[in-house]
Design a protein around this motif. Structure first.
Motif, PDB file in Angstrom:
ATOM      1  N   ASP A 131       0.831  -1.200   0.000  1.00 38.38           N
ATOM      2  CA  ASP A 131       0.000   0.000   0.000  1.00 38.38           C
ATOM      3  C   ASP A 131       0.868   1.253   0.000  1.00 38.38           C
ATOM      4  O   ASP A 131       1.796   1.387   0.801  1.00 38.38           O
ATOM      5  CB  ASP A 131      -0.904   0.017   1.233  1.00 38.38           C
ATOM      6  CG  ASP A 131      -1.902  -1.126   1.255  1.00 38.38           C
ATOM      7  OD1 ASP A 131      -2.137  -1.713   0.185  1.00 38.38           O
ATOM      8  OD2 ASP A 131      -2.432  -1.428   2.335  1.00 38.38           O
ATOM      9  N   GLY A 132       0.569   2.166  -0.898  1.00 43.04           N
ATOM     10  CA  GLY A 132       1.232   3.461  -0.917  1.00 43.04           C
ATOM     11  C   GLY A 132       2.523   3.536  -1.693  1.00 43.04           C
ATOM     12  O   GLY A 132       2.997   4.637  -1.989  1.00 43.04           O
ATOM     13  N   LEU A 133       3.110   2.405  -2.068  1.00 43.55           N
ATOM     14  CA  LEU A 133       4.412   2.456  -2.736  1.00 43.55           C
ATOM     15  C   LEU A 133       4.302   3.031  -4.141  1.00 43.55           C
ATOM     16  O   LEU A 133       5.121   3.868  -4.541  1.00 43.55           O
ATOM     17  CB  LEU A 133       5.052   1.066  -2.767  1.00 43.55           C
ATOM     18  CG  LEU A 133       6.460   0.992  -3.378  1.00 43.55           C
ATOM     19  CD1 LEU A 133       7.412   1.975  -2.710  1.00 43.55           C
ATOM     20  CD2 LEU A 133       7.013  -0.436  -3.281  1.00 43.55           C
ATOM     21  N   ALA A 134       3.304   2.616  -4.904  1.00 42.29           N
ATOM     22  CA  ALA A 134       3.141   3.165  -6.254  1.00 42.29           C
ATOM     23  C   ALA A 134       2.898   4.671  -6.190  1.00 42.29           C
ATOM     24  O   ALA A 134       3.439   5.438  -6.996  1.00 42.29           O
ATOM     25  CB  ALA A 134       2.001   2.468  -6.985  1.00 42.29           C
ATOM     26  N   ALA A 135       2.088   5.099  -5.226  1.00 41.46           N
ATOM     27  CA  ALA A 135       1.814   6.535  -5.093  1.00 41.46           C
ATOM     28  C   ALA A 135       3.083   7.302  -4.733  1.00 41.46           C
ATOM     29  O   ALA A 135       3.302   8.416  -5.232  1.00 41.46           O
ATOM     30  CB  ALA A 135       0.740   6.763  -4.035  1.00 41.46           C
ATOM     31  N   ALA A 136       3.927   6.728  -3.878  1.00 46.29           N
ATOM     32  CA  ALA A 136       5.184   7.384  -3.516  1.00 46.29           C
ATOM     33  C   ALA A 136       6.114   7.504  -4.722  1.00 46.29           C
ATOM     34  O   ALA A 136       6.802   8.514  -4.897  1.00 46.29           O
ATOM     35  CB  ALA A 136       5.869   6.616  -2.390  1.00 46.29           C
ATOM     36  N   ILE A 137       6.114   6.475  -5.572  1.00 44.70           N
ATOM     37  CA  ILE A 137       6.931   6.521  -6.786  1.00 44.70           C
ATOM     38  C   ILE A 137       6.396   7.581  -7.737  1.00 44.70           C
ATOM     39  O   ILE A 137       7.158   8.351  -8.334  1.00 44.70           O
ATOM     40  CB  ILE A 137       6.969   5.134  -7.455  1.00 44.70           C
ATOM     41  CG1 ILE A 137       7.668   4.131  -6.532  1.00 44.70           C
ATOM     42  CG2 ILE A 137       7.689   5.200  -8.808  1.00 44.70           C
ATOM     43  CD1 ILE A 137       7.507   2.682  -6.953  1.00 44.70           C
ATOM     44  N   GLU A 138       5.071   7.651  -7.884  1.00 41.68           N
ATOM     45  CA  GLU A 138       4.456   8.674  -8.737  1.00 41.68           C
ATOM     46  C   GLU A 138       4.861  10.075  -8.271  1.00 41.68           C
ATOM     47  O   GLU A 138       5.132  10.954  -9.085  1.00 41.68           O
ATOM     48  CB  GLU A 138       2.926   8.551  -8.685  1.00 41.68           C
ATOM     49  CG  GLU A 138       2.355   7.312  -9.332  1.00 41.68           C
ATOM     50  CD  GLU A 138       2.139   7.461 -10.819  1.00 41.68           C
ATOM     51  OE1 GLU A 138       2.113   8.615 -11.318  1.00 41.68           O
ATOM     52  OE2 GLU A 138       2.005   6.423 -11.497  1.00 41.68           O
ATOM     53  N   ALA A 139       4.896  10.272  -6.964  1.00 36.74           N
ATOM     54  CA  ALA A 139       5.210  11.586  -6.400  1.00 36.74           C
ATOM     55  C   ALA A 139       6.707  11.845  -6.297  1.00 36.74           C
ATOM     56  O   ALA A 139       7.113  12.940  -5.894  1.00 36.74           O
ATOM     57  CB  ALA A 139       4.569  11.717  -5.021  1.00 36.74           C
ATOM     58  N   ASN A 140       7.520  10.844  -6.625  1.00 38.42           N
ATOM     59  CA  ASN A 140       8.978  10.940  -6.489  1.00 38.42           C
ATOM     60  C   ASN A 140       9.357  11.330  -5.058  1.00 38.42           C
ATOM     61  O   ASN A 140      10.242  12.149  -4.825  1.00 38.42           O
ATOM     62  CB  ASN A 140       9.551  11.953  -7.492  1.00 38.42           C
ATOM     63  CG  ASN A 140      11.053  11.807  -7.659  1.00 38.42           C
ATOM     64  OD1 ASN A 140      11.595  10.706  -7.535  1.00 38.42           O
ATOM     65  ND2 ASN A 140      11.734  12.900  -7.942  1.00 38.42           N
ATOM     66  N   ASP A 141       8.681  10.697  -4.099  1.00 40.58           N
ATOM     67  CA  ASP A 141       8.888  10.958  -2.678  1.00 40.58           C
ATOM     68  C   ASP A 141      10.016  10.065  -2.170  1.00 40.58           C
ATOM     69  O   ASP A 141       9.788   8.919  -1.769  1.00 40.58           O
ATOM     70  CB  ASP A 141       7.573  10.682  -1.932  1.00 40.58           C
ATOM     71  CG  ASP A 141       7.685  10.819  -0.424  1.00 40.58           C
ATOM     72  OD1 ASP A 141       8.756  11.242   0.068  1.00 40.58           O
ATOM     73  OD2 ASP A 141       6.695  10.489   0.265  1.00 40.58           O
ATOM     74  N   ALA A 142      11.237  10.563  -2.178  1.00 38.89           N
ATOM     75  CA  ALA A 142      12.406   9.748  -1.862  1.00 38.89           C
ATOM     76  C   ALA A 142      12.339   9.160  -0.452  1.00 38.89           C
ATOM     77  O   ALA A 142      12.633   7.977  -0.246  1.00 38.89           O
ATOM     78  CB  ALA A 142      13.676  10.574  -2.030  1.00 38.89           C
ATOM     79  N   ALA A 143      11.948   9.991   0.522  1.00 39.94           N
ATOM     80  CA  ALA A 143      11.874   9.503   1.897  1.00 39.94           C
ATOM     81  C   ALA A 143      10.788   8.441   2.047  1.00 39.94           C
ATOM     82  O   ALA A 143      10.989   7.408   2.699  1.00 39.94           O
ATOM     83  CB  ALA A 143      11.614  10.664   2.852  1.00 39.94           C
TER      84      ALA A 143
END
Length: 289
Positions: free
Chosen positions: A146-158
């Motif tokens: 959960d949330g990993l694809a969204a973090a990649i989309e946002a380029n959220d490194a942390a």
């Protein structure tokens, strides 16, 4: 022979991992890539929603761009809707993606395999039928990310680093000794883009399996079988020096249902330099269905 484009579809930018493989395998083909960013992410939505969006995007690419084949570069969309697309567009060559469990079984020596995927993919009947067919051949650890694809989309490194560490830990103990997980299936097309971050938790000896190259090879086979390969479409290594970065200019059109700037930024990060078009065209190409 056909100069019509091949459609490639994902909820967001994850399908770029498949597009990279397609461009390498089919350097003379034109591609239209549609990111349904206004309705992403798909992985935590219901099957009916995902199926409706997948059918709407496919209709758009067929009607507006006259695609000659369709690559559904999204595990969740494939699981929810590929069977419906085969009915809707019976004459259109279709290629879907699914977590590469069979290749993982073939390569694993410890018979312990971890699968990172979206919750929607892991819950799908299609995935569970595949899993059941292989259950006697290996032990599978399934991790909904959960949330990993969204973090990649946002380029959220942390966020990416934190989630990769969490989900790798949930998968079990990695290594090549008996009882350890020696093979990791990247069950979402977004996840190859964070392989380096995952390696920090799994170690270098673990095998990583994704679907980009097999999907590209299957697309070639279907285009050849339907006599639709672009003129002189051969593997790039057979026709050009490896340093040639000009062959694919103006061959890929990028479309988004949301704001196009996100797709442009992702293209600059994730599309391979040697395969990316010189000019990226983006548009809010379709109203919400």
């Amino acid at each position: 022979m056909s100069d019509r484009p091949v459609g490639v579809f994902d909820s967001g930018i994850g399908g770029f991992s498949v597009l990279n493989a397609l461009q390498a395998e089919l350097p003379n083909e034109r591609f239209v890539y549609f990111a349904d960013t206004a309705h992403a992410p798909y992985g935590e939505r219901g099957d009916d929603y995902v199926a409706t969006r997948t059918r709407a995007v496919t209709r758009h690419l067929v009607d507006a761009h006259d695609i000659k084949a369709m690559v559904v570069a999204c595990n969740t969309a494939t699981a929810a809707a590929i069977h419906l697309l085969r009915v809707d567009h019976a004459a259109l060559p279709l290629v879907g993606v699914e977590p590469a469990l069979k290749p993982a079984v073939a390569i694993s020596r410890t018979r312990r395999i971890a699968v990172l995927a979206t919750r929607g993919t892991l819950a799908s009947a299609k995935f569970n039928a595949l899993l059941a067919s292989l259950a006697a051949q290996a032990d599978f650890s399934l991790v909904p990310c959960d949330g990993l694809a969204a973090a990649i989309e946002a380029n959220d490194a942390a966020g990416i680093a934190s989630l990769c560490a969490r989900y790798a830990a949930a998968a079990g103990t990695f290594g090549i000794a008996a009882g350890e997980v020696d093979t990791l299936v990247l069950g979402c097309t977004h996840y190859p883009f964070v392989a380096e971050q995952l390696r920090a938790s799994t170690g270098a000896e673990v095998h990583y399996i994704d679907t980009g190259a097999p999907v590209a090879q299957q697309t070639r086979r279907l285009l050849a079988a339907s006599q639709q390969l672009a003129v002189s479409a051969t593997r790039q290594e057979d026709t050009a020096d490896a340093t040639d970065t000009t062959r694919d200019t103006r061959t890929t059109l990028l479309l988004a249902s949301g704001h196009p700037s996100q797709l442009d930024a992702a293209a600059s990060r994730w599309l391979l330099r040697s395969a990316a078009p010189a000019a990226v065209f983006s548009a809010a190409a379709m109203a919400a269905a």
